[in-house]
Structures are given as C-alpha cells and as structure tokens.
Motif scaffolding. Structure first.
Motif, PDB file in Angstrom:
ATOM      1  N   LEU A 157       0.833  -1.207   0.000  1.00 12.64           N
ATOM      2  CA  LEU A 157       0.000   0.000   0.000  1.00 12.64           C
ATOM      3  C   LEU A 157       0.866   1.254   0.000  1.00 12.64           C
ATOM      4  O   LEU A 157       0.538   2.260  -0.659  1.00 12.64           O
ATOM      5  N   HIS A 158       1.969   1.203   0.726  1.00 15.55           N
ATOM      6  CA  HIS A 158       2.881   2.344   0.770  1.00 15.55           C
ATOM      7  C   HIS A 158       3.495   2.592  -0.610  1.00 15.55           C
ATOM      8  O   HIS A 158       3.591   3.749  -1.062  1.00 15.55           O
ATOM      9  N   ALA A 159       3.909   1.509  -1.288  1.00 13.75           N
ATOM     10  CA  ALA A 159       4.494   1.654  -2.623  1.00 13.75           C
ATOM     11  C   ALA A 159       3.472   2.206  -3.607  1.00 13.75           C
ATOM     12  O   ALA A 159       3.801   3.054  -4.458  1.00 13.75           O
ATOM     13  N   MET A 160       2.237   1.730  -3.502  1.00 15.72           N
ATOM     14  CA  MET A 160       1.204   2.226  -4.413  1.00 15.72           C
ATOM     15  C   MET A 160       0.923   3.717  -4.148  1.00 15.72           C
ATOM     16  O   MET A 160       0.717   4.496  -5.085  1.00 15.72           O
ATOM     17  N   LYS A 161       0.947   4.109  -2.895  1.00 16.47           N
ATOM     18  CA  LYS A 161       0.708   5.508  -2.555  1.00 16.47           C
ATOM     19  C   LYS A 161       1.815   6.403  -3.098  1.00 16.47           C
ATOM     20  O   LYS A 161       1.567   7.562  -3.492  1.00 16.47           O
ATOM     21  N   HIS A 162       3.035   5.861  -3.136  1.00 12.44           N
ATOM     22  CA  HIS A 162       4.193   6.634  -3.600  1.00 12.44           C
ATOM     23  C   HIS A 162       4.631   6.201  -5.001  1.00 12.44           C
ATOM     24  O   HIS A 162       5.812   6.326  -5.344  1.00 12.44           O
ATOM     25  N   ARG A 163       3.675   5.733  -5.785  1.00 12.34           N
ATOM     26  CA  ARG A 163       4.020   5.225  -7.121  1.00 12.34           C
ATOM     27  C   ARG A 163       4.607   6.320  -8.010  1.00 12.34           C
ATOM     28  O   ARG A 163       5.449   6.051  -8.864  1.00 12.34           O
ATOM     29  N   GLY A 164       4.173   7.540  -7.804  1.00 13.06           N
ATOM     30  CA  GLY A 164       4.729   8.631  -8.603  1.00 13.06           C
ATOM     31  C   GLY A 164       6.206   8.844  -8.317  1.00 13.06           C
ATOM     32  O   GLY A 164       7.001   9.091  -9.232  1.00 13.06           O
ATOM     33  N   ASP A 165       6.596   8.733  -7.047  1.00 15.19           N
ATOM     34  CA  ASP A 165       8.002   8.884  -6.680  1.00 15.19           C
ATOM     35  C   ASP A 165       8.838   7.743  -7.248  1.00 15.19           C
ATOM     36  O   ASP A 165       9.960   7.955  -7.718  1.00 15.19           O
ATOM     37  N   ASP A 167       8.066   5.967  -9.886  1.00 13.27           N
ATOM     38  CA  ASP A 167       8.090   6.154 -11.328  1.00 13.27           C
ATOM     39  C   ASP A 167       9.158   7.175 -11.724  1.00 13.27           C
ATOM     40  O   ASP A 167       9.849   7.025 -12.741  1.00 13.27           O
ATOM     41  N   ALA A 168       9.312   8.195 -10.916  1.00 15.91           N
ATOM     42  CA  ALA A 168      10.316   9.227 -11.207  1.00 15.91           C
ATOM     43  C   ALA A 168      11.729   8.655 -11.123  1.00 15.91           C
ATOM     44  O   ALA A 168      12.605   8.999 -11.932  1.00 15.91           O
ATOM     45  N   ILE A 169      11.958   7.780 -10.150  1.00 19.34           N
ATOM     46  CA  ILE A 169      13.274   7.149 -10.034  1.00 19.34           C
ATOM     47  C   ILE A 169      13.544   6.257 -11.238  1.00 19.34           C
ATOM     48  O   ILE A 169      14.612   6.316 -11.864  1.00 19.34           O
ATOM     49  N   SER A 210      -1.530   2.260 -19.721  1.00 17.51           N
ATOM     50  CA  SER A 210      -2.236   3.440 -20.216  1.00 17.51           C
ATOM     51  C   SER A 210      -2.805   4.285 -19.077  1.00 17.51           C
ATOM     52  O   SER A 210      -3.019   5.486 -19.223  1.00 17.51           O
ATOM     53  N   ALA A 211      -3.050   3.661 -17.926  1.00 21.58           N
ATOM     54  CA  ALA A 211      -3.606   4.406 -16.785  1.00 21.58           C
ATOM     55  C   ALA A 211      -2.514   4.977 -15.885  1.00 21.58           C
ATOM     56  O   ALA A 211      -2.805   5.541 -14.829  1.00 21.58           O
ATOM     57  N   GLY A 212      -1.268   4.832 -16.292  1.00 27.26           N
ATOM     58  CA  GLY A 212      -0.177   5.340 -15.476  1.00 27.26           C
ATOM     59  C   GLY A 212       0.673   4.212 -14.918  1.00 27.26           C
ATOM     60  O   GLY A 212       0.513   3.041 -15.264  1.00 27.26           O
ATOM     61  N   TYR A 213       1.584   4.581 -14.016  1.00 26.67           N
ATOM     62  CA  TYR A 213       2.522   3.606 -13.454  1.00 26.67           C
ATOM     63  C   TYR A 213       1.973   3.010 -12.161  1.00 26.67           C
ATOM     64  O   TYR A 213       1.485   3.725 -11.287  1.00 26.67           O
ATOM     65  N   PHE A 214       2.083   1.696 -12.036  1.00 28.33           N
ATOM     66  CA  PHE A 214       1.715   0.989 -10.808  1.00 28.33           C
ATOM     67  C   PHE A 214       2.800  -0.041 -10.494  1.00 28.33           C
ATOM     68  O   PHE A 214       3.130  -0.871 -11.350  1.00 28.33           O
ATOM     69  N   THR A 229      -3.016  -6.025 -16.456  1.00 24.07           N
ATOM     70  CA  THR A 229      -2.718  -4.591 -16.469  1.00 24.07           C
ATOM     71  C   THR A 229      -3.656  -3.898 -15.479  1.00 24.07           C
ATOM     72  O   THR A 229      -4.878  -4.073 -15.539  1.00 24.07           O
ATOM     73  N   VAL A 230      -3.072  -3.137 -14.561  1.00 27.96           N
ATOM     74  CA  VAL A 230      -3.870  -2.352 -13.627  1.00 27.96           C
ATOM     75  C   VAL A 230      -4.445  -1.154 -14.390  1.00 27.96           C
ATOM     76  O   VAL A 230      -3.700  -0.383 -15.015  1.00 27.96           O
ATOM     77  N   THR A 231      -5.740  -1.006 -14.357  1.00 29.33           N
ATOM     78  CA  THR A 231      -6.392   0.075 -15.102  1.00 29.33           C
ATOM     79  C   THR A 231      -6.880   1.209 -14.211  1.00 29.33           C
ATOM     80  O   THR A 231      -7.153   2.303 -14.706  1.00 29.33           O
ATOM     81  N   ALA A 232      -6.998   0.967 -12.915  1.00 27.61           N
ATOM     82  CA  ALA A 232      -7.440   2.032 -12.005  1.00 27.61           C
ATOM     83  C   ALA A 232      -7.066   1.672 -10.578  1.00 27.61           C
ATOM     84  O   ALA A 232      -7.008   0.494 -10.206  1.00 27.61           O
TER      85      ALA A 232
END
Length: 580
Positions: A157-165, A167-169, A210-214, A229-232
C-alpha cells in the motif's frame, strides 16, 4: 567438536567483509542480530553460479558466528515469481508445461515423476539438500507465503501511494541506452528479465500502462497468470481494477484485503531490504550496470521505504570445466548436487572460499578434478605441518567446517586419482577394490572400504558419469601374443626385468620404483638414480616402455598410472598378459 569461536587469519577476504558487516550492523541496528541475505529463484535447476549467491554471505555469516555474534542468513526463495519458460531438458518436448507460463512458480506442477507438490518445491528441495550437505545454515523465506499471507500488505500500500516517486526514479533510466548484455549468474528467466521495461504486460514490465505507473502486478483471478494490467486504483479506498490479456477477465478488488499479486522486481527487492534489515547481500555482475536492479533499488530503498541498501560485493562468473552426461547437463546448468556427486563438500566449499567474490573460477568435472584433489591433499599436509600461508590456512578452515563443527570427512583420504583408477578398473566390484587398495601399502593395509569413503564413492561416481566410455579402462582378457613375438631383444629384456621384480616390489611405492627403474637399469644406471643424474634419453625410453605396458595390459597407448594398474590387474594376471 565445535570450532573455536574466534576470527581466523585477517588476511583473507571473508574476515575483511566480516569486519565491515559487524561494524555496519552495529551502526544500523545496535544490539540486534546481524542480517545477511541471498535470493534464489527455483524457476529451474539452481546451478553452481547461483551457489556463489549463497556461499559468499554464508562464509561471512559463519565468520561472524565464530566471533560470537548472533547472525541470520536469510535465503529468499523467489517462488512467487512468474513461470517464464520451460527449461531445456527438464520435462521433455511435449510442451505440456507451456500452458502454465505466467503463473507463480508455486502454482505450476512439478516435473514429471517428482514427489514434490509444485515446480518451485521440486527445484528448491534439490538446493536445500545440497546446502545441508555443505553445512550452510540459513533461514528460508518463501515469497509465496509472504505475499499470500499479507505480510507485505503495508509495504504494498505504501508503494502504491508513492508510485509517482517510484516512477520518477525509474524514469531516470528509461531513456538511457540499454547496457550491453552481460553473462548472468542467475538463470536467464528471472531478476533483470522480470524488471524488463517497455515490453507490455506479457513481459512483466515495470508496471507502466495506459492508466499510469503501478508498482504492483496482480495474478489473474480466473487463469492465475500475471498477464494483467492495472487500469485504475483509488488511494483512499485501495480499490484496484485490473484486466487480464490472457483470458479477458477483469475485476475490482480492495488491495487492503487482496493477497494475490506482488510488487514488480525493482521495487520488491529494496522493499525486502528494508523489511528484513539486510546489512550484507552480494549481487551478480549483471546487477552492476546503470539502471540495474541493485542500483535502482539503492535509490528506492531509502527514499521510498526508509531503509538502507546492503553492503556487499559484485560476484564474478563461475565456470565449468568438463561436464559430460549428468542429467542436468541437458539443460546446460550443472547444480551443486551434481558437483557433490563427484567431490566432497569440503572441496566445493574450498573453491568458493579461496577466491575473492570478484574473481572468476572454474569447477572441474573433467580430468582437472584429479589435479584439484592433489592440490587439496597437498594443502592438508601443509596445514598439518604448519607450513601453509595464512590465507590458505583460513580458506582451509572455512572449507573443512563451520562455527558449529567440522563436516564429516574421509577417515583415510587416499589420492582421488588412485581411487578413480581402481573404480575404473574394477567397475565398482567391492571385493576387488578392497584387495587392490589394501595392497597399496602392505605395511598398513586397508581393513574396510569405509575408511576411504565418501571419497571413494565420489571418485567412482566421477568415473561412471564423467569419463566417456571410449576412455574407460578395459583390461585385456588374453595376452597380445603377436605384439610380444614382435619385440626386439631390448623389449623382451625390459619385460623380464619387470616380471622378475614384481614379487619384491608389490606395493604402490614399490611398483612405482620398479616401472620407472627398468629403463634406467637397461641403460646402465642405478634404479635409484635421480632425473638430474640421467641423460634426457632415459625419459624417452621410459615413455616407450610405459606405452608397451599399456598396450599389453589394456590395448591402448595410455591409461591409469601404471603402478595402480598393475596392482588392480593382480600379479598372476599381469604375468599372463606380459607373456610369462
């Protein structure tokens, strides 16, 4: 008897790493057990290259135990990884296992005939057995159990919450040119391949769709595969929706209650470093390039999970010399179990202990194993008389035992090449083997084959599995009368000298003196003359004489050492074959 709990010589690489690891562990987690780690994927036969992933931290952990510290050596079984392909030669060519590609290794049936419940357990069991024989103490962790029990739920859950960070790495490396492919110590269907980017869900990519990085990939609730594929995803409710490209199944689950999936590899590995508090873990040279799992993980573990990257070396390639027809050779991956069939655990431990992790080396399955054993026996002698170098003493100590005690050993370690020759000639007949080995030293005859086991068993296994049939020794049934009749006076005289000396020289040392001495005596020198006292022509005469004996005894130019061969054939039969 337990080995004294103290540091061995500080000149060897193991002691130096132990110093660093103890210091680092005290800095990170004072007063707690030192944690070292290995990771293995039971996706197929776990080979001798993978063993370095285990032996490096094992040797360091054992040195730390010798110093009186508490230490845990974790082996993470990556048995929740996807089944990527059917290994060559493991289950035949009928393709029946192809339908399981994409499922967890623990959800794939074991190879045909296996008593184990799954593919992962089948290959894990073989490695566990080998590690037990090698004296490796470890705590095994099944990643299937960890993920499916919800152990990592908070981390997921923590990784999913910080998926944007995250993804940036990862994004720092996506546009960079892919590094040249290196020879990998891990099977080609794991680790880096599981982190392969940009090839879609079917390749188990880094989680971008297509829905972003997960950073999380579910296993399908219908077909059980990871072609999803995670869609949402909703951070507040933890509702996650995915679709499966394999069977068109789709569902929405609450990730806070869902346990059928795992973090992608480049996130999974640093998550575990932080969760377990790993201080030391080596990695293969395939992880050293920019954008590799180890380097990316070093960024993710701190910024995302609040942990620290383990210290540890990049380890070099382990090669194979020989390898004829053992079962796993069809898949091209000789295993620790294969090696332990032909060499004692001490020898295999020694090979990993005496070379620094960044030094490559080969493990011999061919004739080189005889030279290796000669080298080991010579080292044993030097250790016993105190003439061995400190680093060699340290490597020997780590080979023969652990902090808890010495490994079982052969009570009377006769030369491996001698045992192999005898096993070759006798085809494993125990009565003949005991007769021959007892005659090697008449002053101290062998009373039981148990005195030379398990080394004898290893030598016999080497002869039976690694020496081609056309190189095996077959003693003639009848004398080669034509060859004997064709001999000149010197040839006949050489045989006479040998035959006349058999009775008084019937031991390994005695026959060695005799067969080398015959050409010397014929040339007018003493049988005791040293090479320095002899002209070069004597060596030529010796080779000619040896070739004659081999032809008369086994019908070939070469064979086992002649003294051993003569003892094995027996005096009565030798006299018959030499025309007496």
């Amino acid at each position: 008897m337990p080995i004294v709990a103290q540091s061995t010589e500080t000149t060897d690489w193991v002691s130096r790493y132990a110093d660093e690891v103890i210091e680092e562990s005290e800095r990170r987690a004072p007063g707690k057990p030192v944690v070292v780690a290995s990771g293995l994927s039971p996706s197929g036969p776990i080979h001798l290259g993978n063993l370095r992933e285990v032996m490096t931290p094992h040797l360091v952990a054992d040195e730390i135990r010798r110093r009186g510290h508490e230490v845990r050596h974790l082996i993470s079984w990556d048995d929740y990884d996807r089944y990527r392909k059917v290994p060559n030669g493991v289950v035949g060519v009928d393709g029946s296992w192809g339908e399981h590609i994409g499922r967890p290794l623990t959800a794939v049936p074991a190879p045909k005939g296996s008593p184990h419940p799954s593919w992962a357990e089948h290959f894990k069991a073989a490695m566990v057995e080998a590690l037990g024989e090698l004296g490796v103490e470890f705590d095994g962790i099944s990643q299937t159990e960890q993920y499916t029990s919800g152990t990592y739920r908070e981390q997921i859950l923590h990784a999913m919450k910080h998926r944007g960070d995250i993804d940036a790495i990862l994004g720092q490396y996506r546009t960079k040119k892919a590094p040249a492919k290196k020879q990998s110590q891990k099977p080609v269907d794991e680790a880096e391949l599981e982190a392969a980017e940009g090839s879609g869900a079917a390749a188990d990519d880094d989680g971008t769709g297509s829905a972003g990085y997960f950073p999380y990939k579910p296993y399908c609730g219908d077909c059980g595969k990871d072609l999803t594929t995670v869609t949402a995803y909703d951070d507040d409710t933890t509702e996650l929706t995915y679709t499966c490209t394999a069977c068109d199944f789709s569902e929405t689950v609450r990730l806070s209650e869902f346990n059928r999936g795992k973090l992608v590899w480049k996130v999974d590995w640093p998550m575990r470093w932080a969760y377990e508090g790993v201080v030391f873990e080596p990695s293969g040279v395939d992880h050293s390039s920019p954008g590799s799992s180890f380097q990316v993980g070093g960024q993710i573990v701190g910024s995302i999970f609040g942990g620290k990257q383990p210290i540890g070396p990049m380890y070099a390639f382990v090669g194979i010399s020989g390898m004829a027809k053992m079962s796993s050779s069809k898949g091209g991956v000789p295993t620790p179990g294969d090696a332990l069939k032909i060499m004692e655990p001490q020898i295999l431990r020694w090979l990993y202990a005496r070379r620094r992790p960044n030094q490559s080396f080969k493990i011999a399955f061919d004739q080189e194993i005889q030279r290796l054993y000669d080298e080991w026996d010579k080292l044993e002698g030097k250790v016993a008389d105190g003439s061995a170098l400190p680093a060699d003493v340290a490597a020997h100590s780590r080979a023969v035992g652990t902090a808890t005690g010495e490994l079982p050993k052969t009570p009377r370690p006769m030369p491996y090449r001698t045992l192999a020759s005898v096993a070759d000639i006798t085809a494993g007949a125990e009565d003949q083997t005991l007769r021959i080995l007892s005659e090697l030293d008449p002053a101290d005859p062998l009373s039981s084959l148990d005195e030379v086991r398990p080394r004898l068993d290893r030598a016999e296994a080497w002869i039976n599995t690694q020496v081609p049939a056309d190189q095996r020794t077959v003693v003639r049934k009848e004398a080669d009368t034509e060859l004997i009749k064709s001999l000149d006076d010197q040839g006949r005289a050489s045989l006479r000298l040998l035959l006349d000396g058999l009775d008084s020289h019937w031991s390994l040392d005695g026959l060695t003196h005799l067969v080398y001495g015959v050409p010397k005596v014929q040339a007018g020198f003493s049988a005791d003359a040293t090479p320095k006292e002899l002209p070069a022509e004597i060596k030529v005469a010796q080779r000619t004489f040896f070739a004659l004996l081999y032809h008369l005894l086994v019908g070939r130019d070469t064979g086992p050492r002649l003294p051993t061969l003569l003892l094995a054939v027996g005096q009565e039969r030798v006299r018959k074959l030499l025309g007496e």
